[in-house]
Design a protein around this motif. Structure first.
Motif, PDB file in Angstrom:
ATOM      1  N   LEU A 182       5.034  62.617-100.162  1.00 38.25           N
ATOM      2  CA  LEU A 182       5.178  61.302 -99.546  1.00 38.25           C
ATOM      3  C   LEU A 182       5.994  60.427-100.481  1.00 38.25           C
ATOM      4  N   GLU A 183       7.015  59.780 -99.934  1.00 40.08           N
ATOM      5  CA  GLU A 183       7.808  58.842-100.717  1.00 40.08           C
ATOM      6  C   GLU A 183       7.580  57.439-100.182  1.00 40.08           C
ATOM      7  N   LEU A 184       7.262  56.522-101.082  1.00 33.25           N
ATOM      8  CA  LEU A 184       7.028  55.131-100.721  1.00 33.25           C
ATOM      9  C   LEU A 184       8.145  54.275-101.298  1.00 33.25           C
ATOM     10  N   ALA A 185       8.635  53.362-100.497  1.00 33.36           N
ATOM     11  CA  ALA A 185       9.616  52.391-100.980  1.00 33.36           C
ATOM     12  C   ALA A 185       8.891  51.325-101.779  1.00 33.36           C
ATOM     13  N   LYS A 186       9.630  50.592-102.581  1.00 34.96           N
ATOM     14  CA  LYS A 186       9.061  49.473-103.323  1.00 34.96           C
ATOM     15  C   LYS A 186       8.320  48.563-102.344  1.00 34.96           C
ATOM     16  N   ASP A 187       7.120  48.135-102.710  1.00 32.87           N
ATOM     17  CA  ASP A 187       6.246  47.244-101.944  1.00 32.87           C
ATOM     18  C   ASP A 187       5.560  47.908-100.745  1.00 32.87           C
ATOM     19  N   GLU A 188       5.821  49.171-100.479  1.00 30.30           N
ATOM     20  CA  GLU A 188       5.162  49.864 -99.368  1.00 30.30           C
ATOM     21  C   GLU A 188       3.742  50.244 -99.783  1.00 30.30           C
ATOM     22  N   TYR A 189       2.821  50.212 -98.820  1.00 27.17           N
ATOM     23  CA  TYR A 189       1.420  50.509 -99.107  1.00 27.17           C
ATOM     24  C   TYR A 189       1.104  51.986 -98.930  1.00 27.17           C
ATOM     25  N   PHE A 190       0.337  52.520 -99.867  1.00 24.78           N
ATOM     26  CA  PHE A 190      -0.220  53.863 -99.748  1.00 24.78           C
ATOM     27  C   PHE A 190      -1.497  53.789 -98.914  1.00 24.78           C
ATOM     28  N   SER A 191      -2.290  52.747 -99.150  1.00 30.38           N
ATOM     29  CA  SER A 191      -3.473  52.477 -98.333  1.00 30.38           C
ATOM     30  C   SER A 191      -3.717  50.975 -98.335  1.00 30.38           C
ATOM     31  N   GLU A 192      -4.463  50.511 -97.320  1.00 28.23           N
ATOM     32  CA  GLU A 192      -4.645  49.077 -97.151  1.00 28.23           C
ATOM     33  C   GLU A 192      -6.114  48.715 -96.978  1.00 28.23           C
ATOM     34  N   ALA A 193      -6.443  47.506 -97.448  1.00 30.04           N
ATOM     35  CA  ALA A 193      -7.792  46.976 -97.255  1.00 30.04           C
ATOM     36  C   ALA A 193      -8.066  46.858 -95.762  1.00 30.04           C
ATOM     37  N   GLY A 194      -9.327  47.105 -95.404  1.00 23.09           N
ATOM     38  CA  GLY A 194      -9.720  47.013 -94.002  1.00 23.09           C
ATOM     39  C   GLY A 194      -9.522  48.306 -93.231  1.00 23.09           C
ATOM     40  N   LYS A 195      -8.849  49.269 -93.826  1.00 26.42           N
ATOM     41  CA  LYS A 195      -8.614  50.564 -93.185  1.00 26.42           C
ATOM     42  C   LYS A 195      -9.328  51.660 -93.973  1.00 26.42           C
ATOM     43  N   ILE A 196      -9.683  52.714 -93.286  1.00 31.80           N
ATOM     44  CA  ILE A 196     -10.342  53.849 -93.928  1.00 31.80           C
ATOM     45  C   ILE A 196      -9.263  54.752 -94.530  1.00 31.80           C
ATOM     46  N   PRO A 197      -9.294  54.964 -95.851  1.00 29.71           N
ATOM     47  CA  PRO A 197      -8.291  55.835 -96.467  1.00 29.71           C
ATOM     48  C   PRO A 197      -8.451  57.272 -95.976  1.00 29.71           C
ATOM     49  N   ASN A 198      -7.325  57.904 -95.645  1.00 26.91           N
ATOM     50  CA  ASN A 198      -7.392  59.269 -95.132  1.00 26.91           C
ATOM     51  C   ASN A 198      -6.591  60.248 -95.973  1.00 26.91           C
ATOM     52  N   LYS A 199      -6.196  59.796 -97.188  1.00 22.87           N
ATOM     53  CA  LYS A 199      -5.437  60.688 -98.053  1.00 22.87           C
ATOM     54  C   LYS A 199      -5.656  60.314 -99.520  1.00 22.87           C
ATOM     55  N   ILE A 200      -5.456  61.321-100.364  1.00 20.27           N
ATOM     56  CA  ILE A 200      -5.513  61.170-101.811  1.00 20.27           C
ATOM     57  C   ILE A 200      -4.119  61.484-102.328  1.00 20.27           C
ATOM     58  N   ASN A 211     -14.533  59.062 -99.399  1.00 17.37           N
ATOM     59  CA  ASN A 211     -15.659  59.984 -99.242  1.00 17.37           C
ATOM     60  C   ASN A 211     -16.622  59.553 -98.143  1.00 17.37           C
ATOM     61  N   ASN A 212     -16.877  58.246 -98.042  1.00 21.40           N
ATOM     62  CA  ASN A 212     -17.858  57.752 -97.068  1.00 21.40           C
ATOM     63  C   ASN A 212     -17.247  57.292 -95.754  1.00 21.40           C
ATOM     64  N   GLN A 213     -15.920  57.420 -95.656  1.00 23.42           N
ATOM     65  CA  GLN A 213     -15.195  57.030 -94.445  1.00 23.42           C
ATOM     66  C   GLN A 213     -15.538  55.608 -94.001  1.00 23.42           C
ATOM     67  N   ILE A 214     -15.425  54.681 -94.965  1.00 23.55           N
ATOM     68  CA  ILE A 214     -15.644  53.259 -94.700  1.00 23.55           C
ATOM     69  C   ILE A 214     -14.364  52.496 -95.066  1.00 23.55           C
ATOM     70  N   PRO A 215     -14.141  51.335 -94.462  1.00 24.49           N
ATOM     71  CA  PRO A 215     -12.924  50.575 -94.773  1.00 24.49           C
ATOM     72  C   PRO A 215     -12.855  50.193 -96.252  1.00 24.49           C
ATOM     73  N   VAL A 249       0.338  64.551-101.677  1.00 23.00           N
ATOM     74  CA  VAL A 249      -0.771  63.991-100.919  1.00 23.00           C
ATOM     75  C   VAL A 249      -1.645  65.085-100.310  1.00 23.00           C
ATOM     76  N   PHE A 250      -2.953  64.882-100.478  1.00 25.74           N
ATOM     77  CA  PHE A 250      -3.956  65.707 -99.812  1.00 25.74           C
ATOM     78  C   PHE A 250      -4.555  64.871 -98.686  1.00 25.74           C
ATOM     79  N   SER A 251      -4.564  65.396 -97.472  1.00 23.20           N
ATOM     80  CA  SER A 251      -5.239  64.719 -96.363  1.00 23.20           C
ATOM     81  C   SER A 251      -6.733  65.007 -96.449  1.00 23.20           C
ATOM     82  N   LYS A 252      -7.502  64.280 -95.677  1.00 18.52           N
ATOM     83  CA  LYS A 252      -8.946  64.515 -95.621  1.00 18.52           C
ATOM     84  C   LYS A 252      -9.222  65.957 -95.192  1.00 18.52           C
ATOM     85  N   SER A 253      -8.486  66.436 -94.189  1.00 15.73           N
ATOM     86  CA  SER A 253      -8.716  67.800 -93.694  1.00 15.73           C
ATOM     87  C   SER A 253      -8.275  68.856 -94.707  1.00 15.73           C
ATOM     88  N   SER A 254      -7.194  68.594 -95.451  1.00 16.96           N
ATOM     89  CA  SER A 254      -6.782  69.578 -96.459  1.00 16.96           C
ATOM     90  C   SER A 254      -7.791  69.633 -97.609  1.00 16.96           C
TER      91      SER A 254
END
Length: 190
Positions: free
Chosen positions: A29-47, A85-89, A104-109
């Motif tokens: 995964l490539e992120l541009a400057k200022d791009e989010y990997f994960s955001e508050a209020g959302k459940i993270p689905n990748k490491i 791990n707890n699938q919470i925002p 990046v590892f997805s939750k399923s991987s």
């Protein structure tokens, strides 16, 4: 990919089939400057494992001020582990502050690796423990110091980051204003 494998092998030996399985369960995964990997209020689905670049972990305080908690540089994992791990925002944002490349590892991987590699959960527990200790060491030693000492301590501990991150993020991390940080840097450069 080899940096990731080397990192994992610090915690347990894997045979060639297991290493191949890890490689098959990761994506780039490539992120541009200022791009989010994960955001508050959302459940993270990748490491993510940072290959190139820098991420910052931040949140908004009660007054609406953006506060930088810490930075994640190359050869480190990024995830809100509790939320993942707890699938919470999540309560935090993870943002690229320069162009950043991750594996990046997805939750399923992660589940697939857990189901297939006998000691995978133990490896992840050791990585998590190491990361939590590093996180505590990044934050706590500087809390009681004055601003100049906090900056000097950051500079001493993370010399490779000082000139790679914007002043406003560094100032937020050490708990001062951008103007105060500029004054401290000018004072030190005399």
């Amino acid at each position: 990919m080899e940096k990731l494998i080397s990192y994992i092998l610090q915690f347990r030996h894997l045979n060639s089939q297991q290493i191949q399985l890890v490689k098959e369960n990761v994506s780039t995964l490539e992120l541009a400057k200022d791009e989010y990997f994960s955001e508050a209020g959302k459940i993270p689905n990748k490491i993510g494992f940072v290959i190139e670049g820098i991420l910052r972990v931040c949140y908004y305080d009660r007054e609406g001020n953006e506060v930088t908690r810490y930075f994640v540089e190359e050869n480190n994992f990024a995830v809100d582990i509790n939320s993942f791990n707890n699938q919470i925002p999540s309560t935090e944002y993870v943002q690229a502050i320069i162009p950043t490349k991750l594996l990046v590892f997805s939750k399923s991987s992660m589940q697939n690796l857990s189901d297939t590699i006998i000691d995978w959960d133990n490896i992840i527990a050791k990585i998590t423990n190491k990361s939590l200790i590093a996180k505590i060491n990044r934050i706590s030693p500087m809390l009681a110091e004055d601003a100049k000492t906090r900056y000097l301590e950051f500079y001493k501990r993370f010399p490779g980051l000082v000139n790679r991150i914007p002043l406003n993020y560094l100032a937020s991390y050490i708990g001062i204003t951008k103007n105060s940080l500029s004054r401290i840097r000018n004072e030190l450069n005399k």
